[in-house]
Structures are given as C-alpha cells and as structure tokens.
Design an enzyme around this catalytic site. Sequence first.
Site, PDB file in Angstrom:
ATOM      1  N   SER A  78       0.743  -1.067   0.048  1.00 35.29           N
ATOM      2  CA  SER A  78       0.036   0.138  -0.198  1.00 35.29           C
ATOM      3  C   SER A  78       0.791   1.311  -0.090  1.00 35.29           C
ATOM      4  O   SER A  78       0.217   2.256  -0.391  1.00 35.29           O
ATOM      5  CB  SER A  78      -0.719   0.046   1.292  1.00 35.29           C
ATOM      6  OG  SER A  78      -2.031  -0.587   0.805  1.00 35.29           O
ATOM      7  N   LYS A 105       0.770   3.267  -3.130  1.00 42.07           N
ATOM      8  CA  LYS A 105      -0.624   4.082  -3.133  1.00 42.07           C
ATOM      9  C   LYS A 105      -0.245   5.692  -3.203  1.00 42.07           C
ATOM     10  O   LYS A 105      -0.791   6.549  -3.889  1.00 42.07           O
ATOM     11  CB  LYS A 105      -1.694   3.850  -2.085  1.00 42.07           C
ATOM     12  CG  LYS A 105      -2.326   2.603  -2.459  1.00 42.07           C
ATOM     13  CD  LYS A 105      -3.203   1.997  -1.312  1.00 42.07           C
ATOM     14  CE  LYS A 105      -3.692   0.574  -1.364  1.00 42.07           C
ATOM     15  NZ  LYS A 105      -4.257   0.158  -0.450  1.00 42.07           N
ATOM     16  N   TYR A 154      -2.053  -2.382 -10.707  1.00 41.88           N
ATOM     17  CA  TYR A 154      -1.957  -2.294  -9.278  1.00 41.88           C
ATOM     18  C   TYR A 154      -1.366  -3.337  -8.583  1.00 41.88           C
ATOM     19  O   TYR A 154      -0.562  -2.899  -7.586  1.00 41.88           O
ATOM     20  CB  TYR A 154      -3.728  -2.203  -8.975  1.00 41.88           C
ATOM     21  CG  TYR A 154      -3.800  -2.257  -7.229  1.00 41.88           C
ATOM     22  CD1 TYR A 154      -3.512  -1.099  -6.601  1.00 41.88           C
ATOM     23  CD2 TYR A 154      -4.043  -3.486  -6.640  1.00 41.88           C
ATOM     24  CE1 TYR A 154      -3.612  -1.128  -5.251  1.00 41.88           C
ATOM     25  CE2 TYR A 154      -4.279  -3.420  -5.426  1.00 41.88           C
ATOM     26  CZ  TYR A 154      -4.103  -2.426  -4.621  1.00 41.88           C
ATOM     27  OH  TYR A 154      -4.257  -2.307  -3.337  1.00 41.88           O
ATOM     28  N   TYR A 172      -4.471   3.143   7.393  1.00 41.93           N
ATOM     29  CA  TYR A 172      -5.699   2.378   7.240  1.00 41.93           C
ATOM     30  C   TYR A 172      -6.789   2.931   8.542  1.00 41.93           C
ATOM     31  O   TYR A 172      -6.736   4.147   8.808  1.00 41.93           O
ATOM     32  CB  TYR A 172      -5.745   0.833   7.288  1.00 41.93           C
ATOM     33  CG  TYR A 172      -4.518   0.131   6.654  1.00 41.93           C
ATOM     34  CD1 TYR A 172      -4.075   0.611   5.240  1.00 41.93           C
ATOM     35  CD2 TYR A 172      -3.458  -0.601   7.545  1.00 41.93           C
ATOM     36  CE1 TYR A 172      -3.282  -0.216   4.572  1.00 41.93           C
ATOM     37  CE2 TYR A 172      -2.477  -1.078   6.672  1.00 41.93           C
ATOM     38  CZ  TYR A 172      -2.348  -0.755   5.336  1.00 41.93           C
ATOM     39  OH  TYR A 172      -1.216  -1.372   4.769  1.00 41.93           O
ATOM     40  N   VAL A 219       1.025  -3.773   3.856  1.00 42.29           N
ATOM     41  CA  VAL A 219       1.000  -5.320   4.440  1.00 42.29           C
ATOM     42  C   VAL A 219       2.233  -5.757   4.112  1.00 42.29           C
ATOM     43  O   VAL A 219       2.436  -6.976   4.903  1.00 42.29           O
ATOM     44  CB  VAL A 219      -0.311  -5.897   4.002  1.00 42.29           C
ATOM     45  CG1 VAL A 219      -1.522  -5.335   4.665  1.00 42.29           C
ATOM     46  CG2 VAL A 219      -0.128  -6.155   2.625  1.00 42.29           C
TER      47      VAL A 219
HETATM   48  N1  GLN Z   1      -1.757  -5.294  -2.406  1.00 44.73           N
HETATM   49  C1  GLN Z   1      -2.443  -5.368  -1.141  1.00 44.73           C
HETATM   50  C2  GLN Z   1      -3.756  -5.597  -1.384  1.00 44.73           C
HETATM   51  O1  GLN Z   1      -4.504  -4.998  -2.378  1.00 44.73           O
HETATM   52  C3  GLN Z   1      -2.022  -3.990  -0.313  1.00 44.73           C
HETATM   53  C4  GLN Z   1      -2.904  -3.706   0.826  1.00 44.73           C
HETATM   54  C5  GLN Z   1      -2.033  -2.939   1.850  1.00 44.73           C
HETATM   55  O2  GLN Z   1      -0.725  -2.795   1.925  1.00 44.73           O
HETATM   56  N2  GLN Z   1      -2.636  -2.660   2.751  1.00 44.73           N
HETATM   57  O3  GLN Z   1      -4.479  -6.192  -0.571  1.00 44.73           O
END
Ligand code: GLN
Length: 305
Positions: free
Chosen positions: A61, A64, A189, A241, A259
């Site tokens: 994430s 992002k 993505y 989050y 994650v």
């Molecule tokens: N690639 C992961 C997902 O889409 C990224 C999520 C994350 O790092 N919170 O679930």
Amino acid sequence: MQKLLEEVYEQSLFACNMGKIATYIPALALADQNDLGIAIVDKEGQVFKTGLFDKRFSIQSISKVLALAYVMDDQGESVIFSRVGKEPTGDPFNSLVRLETSASHKPFNPLINAGAIVVSGLMRGNKPEEKIALFAKFVEKLVGRGSVTRNNEVYHSEKDTAARNRSIAWFLKEMDILPGEVEETLDVYFSQCAFSLDALDLAKVAIILAMDGFDPIRKEQILKPRIAHVCKSLMVTCGMYDGSGEFAVDVGIPAKSGVGGGIMAAVRDRMGIGVYGPALDEKGNSKAGLEVMSRLSERLDLRVL
Ligand code: GLN
C-alpha cells in the site's frame, strides 16, 4: 542520532513477536517475522540506518502514495479527485461497503484499495507493461537509484488470489468510475504493490515529502510542493488504514504503511523515516514499525500534529 536509532531498534525488536505476517497474499507469508530495519534521512541529507535497512520487501500500500504523486505530477490533481475523494473511511483498506452505500459511489480516498485502483487506471501508457515501466521510472527518480523492479513471486501470488480487489474493480467499472480495462488496471495495481524497495529507499522518498519536494541528498527539487502537501495530508488522515486516528494521536506524523511490513513517515522540515518489520497488527500495520515510530516520535519530539 545513530546511537539513539540503535537503542530504539533494540527496544522495538520484542514487538516482532507480537504481530502476524500477512498470509492472504500467499507469497508474503515467506517473510521472516523477526526482521526489523530502520533508516532515517535528515534535512541535511545525512543518513542513519540500522538492522535490516537494506532488505527489500514489497511496498504494497505504500505504492498508493507514490502512484498518487506520479499521476498528480503527470496529469494534475483534478483527473484524480474528480473520481476519488479526500476523506478517511474508518474501514479496513479493502472494504467494499461504502462504495455501494455512499451516494456518489466514489472511493473515499486514494489510499484505500478502491481509490488506489482508480489511480492505477489513470496511469499513462497503452498496456500495463508500459504504464508500470513509466511509473517505475518515477519511483527511480524519487529513490535516486535505477532498477526499481517488481517482486514477481509476490505479484503473481496476489494476482492469483485477488478476488476482493477484483470485486472492487468490477463494481467501480459498473459505476463508470474506473478508467480502462479492468484486468489490465488490476495488473498495474498488483505490479505497483509488488515493487521491491528497502527501508532506506522509503526514508529517501519520505525526506522529499518532508522537505516539500526538495531532496537534500541530491540538492534538487524533485516534486512540486503541492504534491508533497497533498500526499502528506492524506497520509495523516488515511495512511495507516483504520488505525490512522490512533496513529495521529500516539505518533503524530504523516505516514503510510503496507502489508509487506513497511512504514514510510515524513516529518516536515526534519526527517524522512523508513521502517521494515513484516509482523503486522490486526489492521495491517507493522507491529514493530509502530513501536519504532512511537519511540522515535517521543524521543526526538517529532510530533507535528
Ligand atoms: N496489495 C495489497 C492489497 O490490495 C495492498 C494492501 C495493503 O498494503 N494494505 O490487498
């Protein structure tokens, strides 16, 4: 500073045992629970690092924020924020619920999966390979080194198991919010999430955000101040989050987690911090990373909020 960093590292190691490695992307389960690495770049461009600061992991994430900066830089803000909001959700990063219940159906912000998938769909290029190659160039510019690559094992592992992200993407397609072809956009993505960086790379990106786009290592303006400002603001409200509020109270620094176990944090006019510790709490934030961040914030009085 180096001594303090090493102390914080030692004092935070215990937290590795208190978290769990993500397994919903099967390849992430191969990480070592006890790993911890920290890097700091300060406003003079000095680097401090300890533990496994150079171990690469998939940024998940954290990509992002980089993708948001990239598309803003390449195409301006309005193309993104006409499709995606700027509000926190308080829901898990992969939640579908508000997409259907909110009046506009727009993803609430670009740092949850739904919003980030829209941003991936906006990347320039014909095919996913071209889009991701252009984005990789942008990330290389930020980290100041070549060959930013994707961890293919992680990429395939997520691609093969991403039922929920597919649901999100198809719903957004139905609502006419997701640009481009769905599987191709998801491919971009998953690729960006599988980009492989280390804690030092994260600290180098973070100092650029912290210095309003200026890189004190290369003594060069890398991003427009406005881009750094938008990224940091969203990192405060949405970067950790549904743990963002608690993090703001406890640590008080704009940050983004993934994650894969990374945390990237930008302390305005002072320092960029990168942490890697793959054992996560129940919200998906690095457990040892949170420990490190809270200790650094306390000891160096880093709170900006
Ligand atoms: N690639 C992961 C997902 O889409 C990224 C999520 C994350 O790092 N919170 O679930």
